[in-house]
Design an enzyme around this catalytic site. Sequence first.
Site, mmCIF file in Angstrom:
data_model
loop_
_atom_site.group_PDB
_atom_site.id
_atom_site.type_symbol
_atom_site.label_atom_id
_atom_site.label_comp_id
_atom_site.label_asym_id
_atom_site.label_seq_id
_atom_site.Cartn_x
_atom_site.Cartn_y
_atom_site.Cartn_z
ATOM 1 N N ASP A 1 29.133 39.174 42.036
ATOM 2 C CA ASP A 1 29.521 39.281 40.630
ATOM 3 C C ASP A 1 28.456 40.038 39.825
ATOM 4 O OD1 ASP A 1 31.526 38.521 38.752
ATOM 5 O OD2 ASP A 1 29.992 37.252 37.826
ATOM 6 N N LYS B 80 28.472 43.800 37.854
ATOM 7 C CA LYS B 80 28.034 44.017 36.466
ATOM 8 C C LYS B 80 27.015 45.158 36.376
ATOM 9 C CE LYS B 80 28.879 39.274 35.043
ATOM 10 N NZ LYS B 80 28.290 37.957 34.778
#
Length: 821
Positions: free
Chosen positions: A684, A688
């Site tokens: 994750d 980003k």
Amino acid sequence: MKVLKFGGTSVGSAENINKVISILDQQSKDSNIAVVVSAVGVVTDKLLEAANLACSSNKDYIEKYNKIWSIHNKVIEGLFLNTSKELKEAQEELQELITEKLNNLRNLLDGVYLINELSPKTKDKLLSFGESLSSSIIFHTLKSRNSDVFLKNSQELIITDNNFNNATVNFEITNSNIKSFFSHNTNSIVLLPGFISKSITDEITTLGRGGSDYTAAIVAAAINAKELQIWTDVSGMFTTNPKIVKQAAPIVELSYQEAVELSHFGAKVLYPPTVMPVLKRKIPIVIKNTMDPDASGTTITEDIKANGSPVKGISNIDNIALLTLQGNGMVGVPGFSKRLFETLAQEKINIILITQSSSEHSICFGISDVDAKRAKEVIDTVFEYEIALQKLDPIVVETDLSIIAVIGDKMKSHQGISGKMFSTLGKNNVNIRAIAQGASERNISAVIHKNDVKKALNSLHEQFFEIKTKQVNLFITGVGNVGERLIEQIKQQKSYVKENLKINLRIIGLSNSRTMLINDDGINLKNWKEDLAKGEEASLYTFFQYAKRLNLRNSVFVDITANEDVAKVYGGYLRESISVVACNKIACSGDIAYYNELKELSRKYNSSFLFETNVGAGLPVIDTLNHLVASGDKINTIQAVLSGSLNFIFNNFNDKTTFYDVVKQAQEEGYTEPDPRIDLSGIDVARKVLILARESGHSIELSDLESDNFLTENAMKAKTVDDFFNTLKDDEAYYQNLYKSANDKNCQLKFVAEFDNGKAKVGLKEIPEGHPFYNLKGKDNIVMFYTQRYPEQPMIIKGAGAGADVTASGLFADIIRVANN
Ligand code: ADP
Ligand code: ASP
Ligand code: MG
């Protein structure tokens, strides 16, 4: 003397006719009046339908006829309710008269049916029944109520040529007839049927659809009336068609020229030829509402006071065809346009708009689409020789178009009106096929697709008359935690945003994975959950089709899911000029080709694509980065802590707990995904930082990213989540070692994302005391930008980087950015 005209709706029911009668009572007290009336309600349309059916041997004309019959009888019954014996007699007398007229109508329709022919002459004969019936009903009612009224057949006064359906008035004879009649008449009220006239050869003619206004103007001009009042179903000439734009408002004052332009370009409330006769005599026209007689309405005169807006109104004409004649043979050769326009004139085809390119290579003109086929045939025939020699192309016909026009006398002394008009249309992705501006600069018109008319009128109206507020129409998909918070925030802030930011936020579509709800007036947010649960079955495709078909200005698709299929539909929205706001990371962190395509579509179709919440929830990370880049700064390095779940875990893990317990707690409290490896593996965070790298201008893929996984091989290989947790127990020593190593150096463990020199990586790091990451608490995220302008001391953005409320406010901020775009 004044002349009053009452339109179809005004005489469309007994109730309305009673309103008309009270207006007449009032106005005839002061001086004598002439009153022109239209046919009852939609009777002219019905007559035309019946005639066309009869002509095409369709027996349904009888049904239409019966409808016409019942409309009139219902009106009579309503006008003679609870009446005395005397009045009953008057009613019977009227009913007999109307029955006789209706029988004649029936005979005529039967005749059309038998011979299957409907000439323009017969059509006028048929249409004349409408006004003949309505004027008789009103006359007899007035008489029965003791009014001093005289019914004068307009056909004895208004004399025309034989151009049936749209006859041209012979003013010499007509004016003399009217003057002579009124000079001898002394009745308080002279009632006249509108629309109908007679030719010099004594045939029934009509003045064109909507022509009762014209009848009234002819009478007013002939007797030099003090005023011409047009009584209708709206309170004046509106800034634009009130049926299409709810915010339209009556225009208080208009000049004759403005009224001419507005009516010629579609403001149906005034039949275009009406202004000319009264203009010559400078007779004021007042447009009033029969249903609201106290409303001030619109006054049309020669001299009007200075008014704030140079734009007075916006109008539209539908059912337009655009014809283009082009070819190299036209350049520098005189006579083409003469032949073209002469041909159209001979065919009695009215040209509404003309544009010619400066290269003289083509002439483009707009006509009513019913004339398009005929126009093509005659023009191709006239230019047959040039077409055969390939000097000209056969004429090109485009249909399904409309004209919109922005109108105002004072436009010529104001710069930038056309700029505003076209940029407003452009921003809303309204494609313009042709443009014309009259030499008077009183009118700028554009030809657009008919499906864009509603959007164009609404956005132009907003631009020129309501600049104060901008409507933004949201289509939200995903109403979980974050979605719910966003809706609550919109509900709570709606009036604040409207008042202070001049943005009117409306949610038009809502969808979750099960159901969806659409309301083009805006969904009432009071019980949205219950209403959504009762909505139709959810479908990404249908939801998109709704948004596309409604074609509302400033539409925004808001994706609050984490779903791959939803991320795939952004392109479709952007292509329709619908902006996209997403908290879903998939589109921006997936294949770079798709990310680039979306960016390109956003530029091409003038629609925003915003995803601030992809990184750091509500923190303004991407927006700040975009501003740095746009202002010419160069991003050297980005260092960041971007995962709330990993922060939670490493803030709580030490030698007094076990890694197992901390991860378990994080999972149970909802800080991690059900399989905590999704967070712990750093994927994750990788997504980003990838987005930040791309927004900094680097074309990199997820596979280019270096990911330093701190989990053990056993943990990664474990087949189930339970197996994974067991490996944590087995490998506790390894995890304690990570802690000890950091602790010995007085460091904190943080999962860090880095982008440096075009390369991105993520991994666990020992952070020494004094480093901005060292004291990071709870769910906080931090991003440090080292740039050309911030080389040593980075620009730092820090704060809560997870949570429904802050994510929702990040989405809210993106929506406001779209609105301000
Ligand atoms: P009447 O039967 O009274 O002659 P019309 O139907 O001919 O009435 O004209 C009134 C209608 O014109 C209104 O109901 C409205 O729908 C339409 N209209 C279109 N544009 C405008 C405008 N700019 N201002 C007012 N009305 C308009
Ligand atoms: N009744 C005619 C029409 O509908 C004329 C009018 O109402 O002005 O066109
Ligand atoms: Mg009308």
